[in-house]
Design an enzyme around this catalytic site. Structure first.
Site, mmCIF file in Angstrom:
data_model
loop_
_atom_site.group_PDB
_atom_site.id
_atom_site.type_symbol
_atom_site.label_atom_id
_atom_site.label_comp_id
_atom_site.label_asym_id
_atom_site.label_seq_id
_atom_site.Cartn_x
_atom_site.Cartn_y
_atom_site.Cartn_z
ATOM 1 N N GLY A 16 -25.819 52.148 13.795
ATOM 2 C CA GLY A 16 -25.398 53.525 14.036
ATOM 3 C C GLY A 16 -24.015 53.730 13.472
ATOM 4 N N ARG A 17 -23.666 54.987 13.260
ATOM 5 C CA ARG A 17 -22.344 55.281 12.713
ATOM 6 C C ARG A 17 -21.875 56.635 13.226
ATOM 7 N NH1 ARG A 17 -26.507 55.463 10.103
ATOM 8 N NH2 ARG A 17 -26.422 53.251 9.662
ATOM 9 N N HIS A 236 -34.207 64.638 13.491
ATOM 10 C CA HIS A 236 -34.920 63.474 12.961
ATOM 11 C C HIS A 236 -34.187 63.026 11.711
ATOM 12 C CE1 HIS A 236 -38.624 61.468 11.046
ATOM 13 N NE2 HIS A 236 -38.093 60.660 11.943
ATOM 14 N N ASP A 237 -33.807 61.761 11.651
ATOM 15 C CA ASP A 237 -32.926 61.314 10.566
ATOM 16 C C ASP A 237 -33.514 61.576 9.183
ATOM 17 O OD1 ASP A 237 -34.866 59.327 10.812
ATOM 18 O OD2 ASP A 237 -33.462 57.726 11.292
ATOM 19 N N THR A 238 -34.839 61.507 9.060
ATOM 20 C CA THR A 238 -35.442 61.807 7.760
ATOM 21 C C THR A 238 -35.306 63.280 7.419
ATOM 22 O OG1 THR A 238 -37.046 60.045 8.170
ATOM 23 C CG2 THR A 238 -37.505 61.538 6.340
ATOM 24 N N THR A 259 -34.811 51.298 7.060
ATOM 25 C CA THR A 259 -35.743 50.487 7.840
ATOM 26 C C THR A 259 -37.171 50.937 7.563
ATOM 27 O OG1 THR A 259 -34.083 50.151 9.568
ATOM 28 C CG2 THR A 259 -36.374 49.753 10.160
ATOM 29 N N ASN A 296 -45.368 57.675 5.742
ATOM 30 C CA ASN A 296 -44.526 56.566 6.195
ATOM 31 C C ASN A 296 -44.911 55.272 5.490
ATOM 32 O OD1 ASN A 296 -43.665 58.416 8.246
ATOM 33 N ND2 ASN A 296 -43.164 56.669 9.541
ATOM 34 N N GLY A 402 -29.616 54.237 2.858
ATOM 35 C CA GLY A 402 -29.019 52.928 2.609
ATOM 36 C C GLY A 402 -29.771 52.085 1.605
#
EC number: 2.7.1.5
Length: 489
Positions: A16-17, A236-238, A259, A296, A402
Site C-alpha cells: 500500500g502507499r 476499485h484500483d483497476t 498482482t 482477469n 507496477g
C-alpha cells in the site's frame, strides 16, 4: 499560481502507499510524491486467510499524519483498493467476524452451485460480471452457510475502500465501480440485484445504493483540526488505473499489470451476449458511466510467490538471467485455479509442466521464464478474444501499473500480441484516484481532460513488436495449427 494538494491512498494485495499529488492549475502540471509505503499480505487466522485491516488503517493514518506534519493543507483524500472483499459491521460500527481474503478456500464449489441453481446465463445477464470463484456473491453465500451465528449481529457490509473511508469519516458509502466487482449489482439498474442477493443469503439492508465516483463521503479531521473531504473516487484500483491510462482513440486496449493483470477496453455499452459469456468477459463499472470490458489474468502473483519461496531479493538480476534463456520451453495456464493460492507455487508450476510432458523449470530464472512466457501468450489470447468480441482489432496496448516496469515482459507482450505496447504510468491507480479528486474539486472537466494531463506529465515507453522473436514464431505456429484443425474439422 494556484495549487491543489490531494492525497491518494492506494492499497494493493501486496503493498500500500500514501501518495501526495500537487496540481498546478495554470500550467496543468501534476507531480506525485510518495509519503508512506507499506507491506500488505495474507494472514492465517482461526482457519481463514485474512487481511490485517487494523495494520492497514494504522499505515493509512500514519501517512496522512506525515503530510499534515509537513504543514501541507490537504484539499481532499481518496482511497482505492482491490475488489470483491468486504468487512462486516454491527449497529455500533464494530467489526463482525474476520476480514476474510478472496484467496481463502471457503467459497470453493459455490460458483458451480449458483450456476446450477440460478442458471449461468441468467446470472451473467443480470450482472455482466465474469465468473470467478471468489466473487463476493459466493463469499457471502459461504459466510451465511458456514457462519450463521454471525448473521444476527450484521448491520452493514462495506467493501474494502468504503470500510477505510468509513474509518476516517464515520460515514458509509458504497462506491459503484468496486460494487460491480461483487457480481451482485444489476447491470441495468446500477443497484443491488435482489435475486442474486437472495441467493447469497445477505440482507439487502446491509447495503446502501451504489454511488458513482465523485461524491464527498465525509470529512477526516486532521491533527491540526482541519476538516478534509474524503472523496469517493473510482475505488476499485483497476477502475482508477484505467482512468489514468492515456488511451488514444477507440482502438486502444489497456493492461493493468500488477498482482493481477486486467486486460480490456473502454465501452459506452456492456457486452453480455453469448460470445462474451463463453469467453468469461466482465463488464465492470467505470467512471462517467463507461464500462471496463475486460478479463482477469492471474498476473504477477505467480512471480511474487516464487520470489517469496525462493527468497529472491534482486528482481532486476533475475530478469536479466531470465532474458538469456530460450523462450517457450515451459508453458502453463496462469489462470488455472490451481495457482490461486497453492501451498507452494514453485512446486505447483513444476507439477503443471510435468503433467503436460514438458521440461521442468528448476532454477529461479527458469521459473520466471515460465511465468513471463505464459503470461505473454495468455495476453495474446485474451487480446484476440476482446478484438473478436467487439469486431475490431486493436492498434496499441497501454500497460500501466507496477508491472509495466518489467521491460522483458513488456517486449514479450508486444511480440506475442503483435501490437505496439506503450508502458506507463507506473502509479496508474494512484493517478486515477487523484484524477477523480481533481474533477470533484472542479479543477478538471472529465476523464478525457485528465488523460491529457497524464500524457504530458507521465513517463511513457514504447515497445515495438519483433516478428522474428522466438515467442512471435511460437504464436505463429500455434495459429497455423489452429487454422489447420479448423479446416479439417
Amino acid at each position: 499560481m494556484t495549487f491543489r494538494n490531494c492525497v491518494a491512498v492506494d492499497l494493493g494485495a501486496s503493498s500500500g502507499r500514501v501518495m501526495l499529488a500537487r496540481y498546478q492549475r495554470e500550467c496543468r502540471s501534476l507531480t506525485l510524491r510518495e509519503i508512506h509505503r507499506f507491506k500488505n499480505g495474507l494472514h492465517s487466522q482461526n482457519g481463514y486467510v485474512t487481511w490485517n485491516v487494523d495494520s492497514l488503517e494504522s499505515a493509512i493514518r500514519l501517512g496522512l499524519n506525515k503530510v499534515c506534519e509537513e504543514g501541507i493543507r490537504i484539499d481532499s483524500i481518496g482511497i482505492d483498493t482491490w475488489g470483491v472483499d468486504f468487512v462486516l459491521l454491527d449497529q455500533q460500527g464494530q467489526r463482525v467476524g474476520l476480514p476474510v481474503a478472496y484467496r481463502d478456500s471457503r467459497s470453493n464449489g459455490l460458483m458451480a452451485q449458483a450456476q446450477q441453481q440460478l442458471g449461468k446465463r441468467d446470472i451473467y445477464q443480470r450482472s455482466g460480471i465474469q465468473f470467478l470463484p471468489f466473487n463476493t456473491l459466493y463469499q457471502l453465500r459461504a459466510l451465511t452457510e458456514q457462519q450463521p451465528e454471525l448473521i444476527p449481529h450484521i448491520a452493514h457490509a462495506l467493501l474494502m475502500p468504503d470500510y477505510f473511508s468509513y474509518r476516517l469519516t464515520g460515514k458509509m458509502n458504497w462506491e459503484y465501480t468496486n460494487a460491480t466487482t461483487t457480481q451482485l449489482v444489476n447491470i441495468n439498474s446500477d443497484d443491488w440485484d435482489e435475486s442474486l442477493l437472495a441467493w447469497s443469503g445477505a440482507n439487502k439492508a446491509w447495503f446502501g445504493r451504489p454511488t458513482h465516483p465523485g461524491n464527498v463521503i465525509g470529512h477526516w479531521i486532521c491533527p491540526q483540526g482541519n476538516e478534509i473531504p474524503v472523496v469517493a473516487v473510482a475505488s476499485h484500483d483497476t477502475a482508477s488505473a484505467v482512468i489514468a491510462s492515456p488511451l488514444n482513440g477507440s482502438r486502444a486496449a489497456y493492461l493493468s499489470s500488477g498482482t493481477w493483470s486486467l486486460m480490456g477496453f473502454e465501452s459506452q455499452t456492456p457486452f453480455t451476449n453469448d460470445t462474451a459469456l463463453a469467453a468469461n468477459i466482465t463488464n465492470e463499472g467505470g467512471a462517467e458511466g463507461r464500462y471496463r470490458v475486460l478479463k482477469n489474468i492471474m498476473g504477477l502473483w505467480l512471480l511474487q510467490r516464487v520470489l517469496q519461496e525462493r527468497q529472491i531479493n534482486d528482481l532486476p538480476a533475475l530478469i536479466a538471467a531470465t532474458q538469456a534463456l530460450p523462450a517457450c520451453r515451459f508453458i502453463i495456464n496462469p489462470n488455472d485455479d490451481r495457482f490461486i493460492n497453492p501451498e507452494a507455487m514453485c512446486s505447483e508450476i513444476q507439477a503443471a509442466c510435468r503433467e503436460t510432458a514438458q521440461p521442468i523449470p528448476e532454477s529461479d530464472a527458469e521459473l520466471a521464464r515460465c511465468i513471463f512466457d505464459s503470461l505473454a501468450l495468455l495476453y495474446a489470447d485474451v487480446l484476440h478474444e476482446l478484438a473478436q468480441l467487439r469486431g475490431e482489432d486493436f492498434s496499441q496496448l497501454h500497460i500501466v501499473g507496477g508491472g509495466c516496469q518489467n521491460t522483458l515482459l513488456n517486449q514479450l507482450c508486444a511480440d506475442a500480441c503483435g501490437i505496439r505496447v506503450i508502458a506507463g504510468p507506473v502509479e496508474a491507480s494512484t493517478l486515477g484516484n487523484i484524477g477523480i479528486q481533481l474533477m470533484t474539486l472542479d479543477e478538471l472537466n472529465n476523464v478525457d481532460d485528465f488523460r491529457q494531463v497524464v500524457s504530458t506529465t507521465a513517463n511513457l515507453t514504447t515497445f515495438t513488436p519483433n516478428p522474428d522473436s522466438e515467442i512471435a514464431h511460437y504464436v505463429a505456429q500455434i495459429h497455423s495449427t489452429r487454422q489447420t484443425k479448423e479446416l479439417c474439422a
